[in-house]
Design an enzyme around this catalytic site. Sequence first.
Site, PDB file in Angstrom:
ATOM      1  N   ASP A  38       0.815  -1.214   0.000  1.00  0.00           N
ATOM      2  CA  ASP A  38       0.000   0.000   0.000  1.00  0.00           C
ATOM      3  C   ASP A  38       0.854   1.272   0.000  1.00  0.00           C
ATOM      4  O   ASP A  38       1.461   1.625   1.012  1.00  0.00           O
ATOM      5  CB  ASP A  38      -0.902  -0.032   1.249  1.00  0.00           C
ATOM      6  CG  ASP A  38      -1.767   1.202   1.366  1.00  0.00           C
ATOM      7  OD1 ASP A  38      -2.280   1.461   2.479  1.00  0.00           O
ATOM      8  OD2 ASP A  38      -1.923   1.924   0.368  1.00  0.00           O
ATOM      9  N   ASP A 224      -2.269   5.689  -5.103  1.00  0.00           N
ATOM     10  CA  ASP A 224      -2.454   4.827  -3.947  1.00  0.00           C
ATOM     11  C   ASP A 224      -2.767   3.389  -4.333  1.00  0.00           C
ATOM     12  O   ASP A 224      -3.910   3.060  -4.691  1.00  0.00           O
ATOM     13  CB  ASP A 224      -3.594   5.407  -3.084  1.00  0.00           C
ATOM     14  CG  ASP A 224      -3.793   4.594  -1.827  1.00  0.00           C
ATOM     15  OD1 ASP A 224      -4.713   4.930  -1.054  1.00  0.00           O
ATOM     16  OD2 ASP A 224      -3.046   3.620  -1.611  1.00  0.00           O
TER      17      ASP A 224
HETATM   18  C1  LIG Z   1      -3.570   8.106   7.600  1.00  0.00           C
HETATM   19  C2  LIG Z   1      -3.359   6.634   7.357  1.00  0.00           C
HETATM   20  C3  LIG Z   1      -4.019   5.791   8.438  1.00  0.00           C
HETATM   21  C4  LIG Z   1      -1.885   6.294   7.253  1.00  0.00           C
HETATM   22  O1  LIG Z   1      -4.034   6.369   6.097  1.00  0.00           O
HETATM   23  C5  LIG Z   1      -3.976   5.122   5.508  1.00  0.00           C
HETATM   24  O2  LIG Z   1      -3.438   4.152   6.014  1.00  0.00           O
HETATM   25  N1  LIG Z   1      -4.589   5.082   4.286  1.00  0.00           N
HETATM   26  C6  LIG Z   1      -4.571   3.888   3.462  1.00  0.00           C
HETATM   27  C7  LIG Z   1      -4.330   4.308   2.021  1.00  0.00           C
HETATM   28  N2  LIG Z   1      -4.388   3.161   1.115  1.00  0.00           N
HETATM   29  C8  LIG Z   1      -5.638   2.396   1.219  1.00  0.00           C
HETATM   30  C9  LIG Z   1      -5.884   1.931   2.652  1.00  0.00           C
HETATM   31  C10 LIG Z   1      -7.218   1.190   2.761  1.00  0.00           C
HETATM   32  O3  LIG Z   1      -8.243   1.803   2.527  1.00  0.00           O
HETATM   33  N3  LIG Z   1      -7.228  -0.134   3.124  1.00  0.00           N
HETATM   34  C11 LIG Z   1      -8.529  -0.814   3.344  1.00  0.00           C
HETATM   35  C12 LIG Z   1      -8.997  -1.583   2.120  1.00  0.00           C
HETATM   36  C13 LIG Z   1      -8.709  -1.175   0.817  1.00  0.00           C
HETATM   37  C14 LIG Z   1      -9.242  -1.904  -0.264  1.00  0.00           C
HETATM   38  C15 LIG Z   1     -10.052  -3.024  -0.064  1.00  0.00           C
HETATM   39  C16 LIG Z   1     -10.317  -3.418   1.251  1.00  0.00           C
HETATM   40 CL1  LIG Z   1     -11.309  -4.799   1.550  1.00  0.00          CL
HETATM   41  C17 LIG Z   1      -9.798  -2.714   2.344  1.00  0.00           C
HETATM   42 CL2  LIG Z   1     -10.115  -3.255   3.952  1.00  0.00          CL
HETATM   43  C18 LIG Z   1      -6.023  -0.934   3.442  1.00  0.00           C
HETATM   44  C19 LIG Z   1      -5.938  -2.226   2.724  1.00  0.00           C
HETATM   45  C20 LIG Z   1      -4.995  -1.073   2.386  1.00  0.00           C
HETATM   46  C21 LIG Z   1      -5.886   3.129   3.600  1.00  0.00           C
END
Ligand SMILES: CC(C)(C)OC(=O)N[C@@H]1CNC[C@H](C(=O)N(Cc2cccc(Cl)c2Cl)C2CC2)C1
Length: 338
Positions: A38, A224
């Site tokens: 990520d 991202d």
């Molecule tokens: C400010 C800070 C907390 C550092 O921001 C972040 O970490 N920001 C992250 C930025 N990149 C995406 C991240 C996110 O949304 N998920 C959840 C997700 C994404 C896609 C599909 C699913 Cl199922 C899920 Cl659960 C993590 C898996 C990477 C949050």
Amino acid sequence: AHNNNGTVPTPLTNYLDTQYFGEISIGSPAQMFNVVFDTGSANLWVPSQSCSPFSTACFTHNRYDASKSWTYVENGTGFSIQYASGSVRGFLSEDVVVVGGIPVVQVFAEATSLSALPFVFAKFDGVLGMGYPHTAIDGITPVFDRIMSQHVLQEEVFSIYYNRDPKHSPGGELVLGGTDPNYYTGTFSYMNTREVGKWEVTMKGVSVGTQMMFCTESCTAVIDTGSSYITGPASSVSLLMKTIGAQQDESGYRVNCDGVQTLPSVTFRLGDQDYALTHEDYILWQSQIDGDVCTVTFRGLDVPPPTGPIWILGANFIARYYTEFDRRNNRIGFAAAV
Ligand SMILES: CC(C)(C)OC(=O)N[C@@H]1CNC[C@H](C(=O)N(Cc2cccc(Cl)c2Cl)C2CC2)C1
């Protein structure tokens, strides 16, 4: 597992074009985990063996068991991440982490509580942040920085390929130390990150068809790899949707599948280049029992200042444009993905 020029490819799994993850190991003997690489975050966390049995999301995923690793080093500092979509809480531990065949001694978080939403839908176990050190929670040196300090990579870059067609494998590929010409054509166009320390660039406009409608006075775009979709300020996205005739429903925006072929391209102007997404790139066409459903893979998301307002270019953008993240030169390169 190092090929001759120091790059080490990691195959990724593509789950429904919305989750791309690859395998790492933690501990000795190796405990395997599927993680999202990520670029929007900078910490490594995986579910913990000591997570509460009431945390469903924890229980349905692989969990790290410190008591089974002879290279485990206790830390115990508290850890928590508040995502827009959920939260992760736990404590820090240290152990050997192997990514793409490269071992590093890494401080990471054992998650003892994971919010059911959204992690119960996650096919991956945890997250390996590929962001810059200064965005890391608890000031932990990120994995890629630990790898760079070993001087085993030919170039201080990493590249991401996301396949758009879930039926074909690999679903994607992470290359540490270079790029993989098998997955892009033509040359790379580079742009400097907007500020050193974040994988974001200055965007100079968003066009629908030939009409530049948004970000006309320039704005910020975050590249991202951990986000499934493209997000923009809610007001802009809702106007974009109105322009292409999409209706909003409980799960996002939809269009009538019959009209998909006539939908306009949406073009992002990054570093004086235009990056167009066609309906092939931004419509998720799902054949369901009660007929076909065509979802538009854009979401409105208002990120409060000072970080926002921002656009987030996620997996559906990266699937179209193979992306090289260059830590040596603090720049991002795009080439047409195959
Ligand atoms: C400010 C800070 C907390 C550092 O921001 C972040 O970490 N920001 C992250 C930025 N990149 C995406 C991240 C996110 O949304 N998920 C959840 C997700 C994404 C896609 C599909 C699913 Cl199922 C899920 Cl659960 C993590 C898996 C990477 C949050």
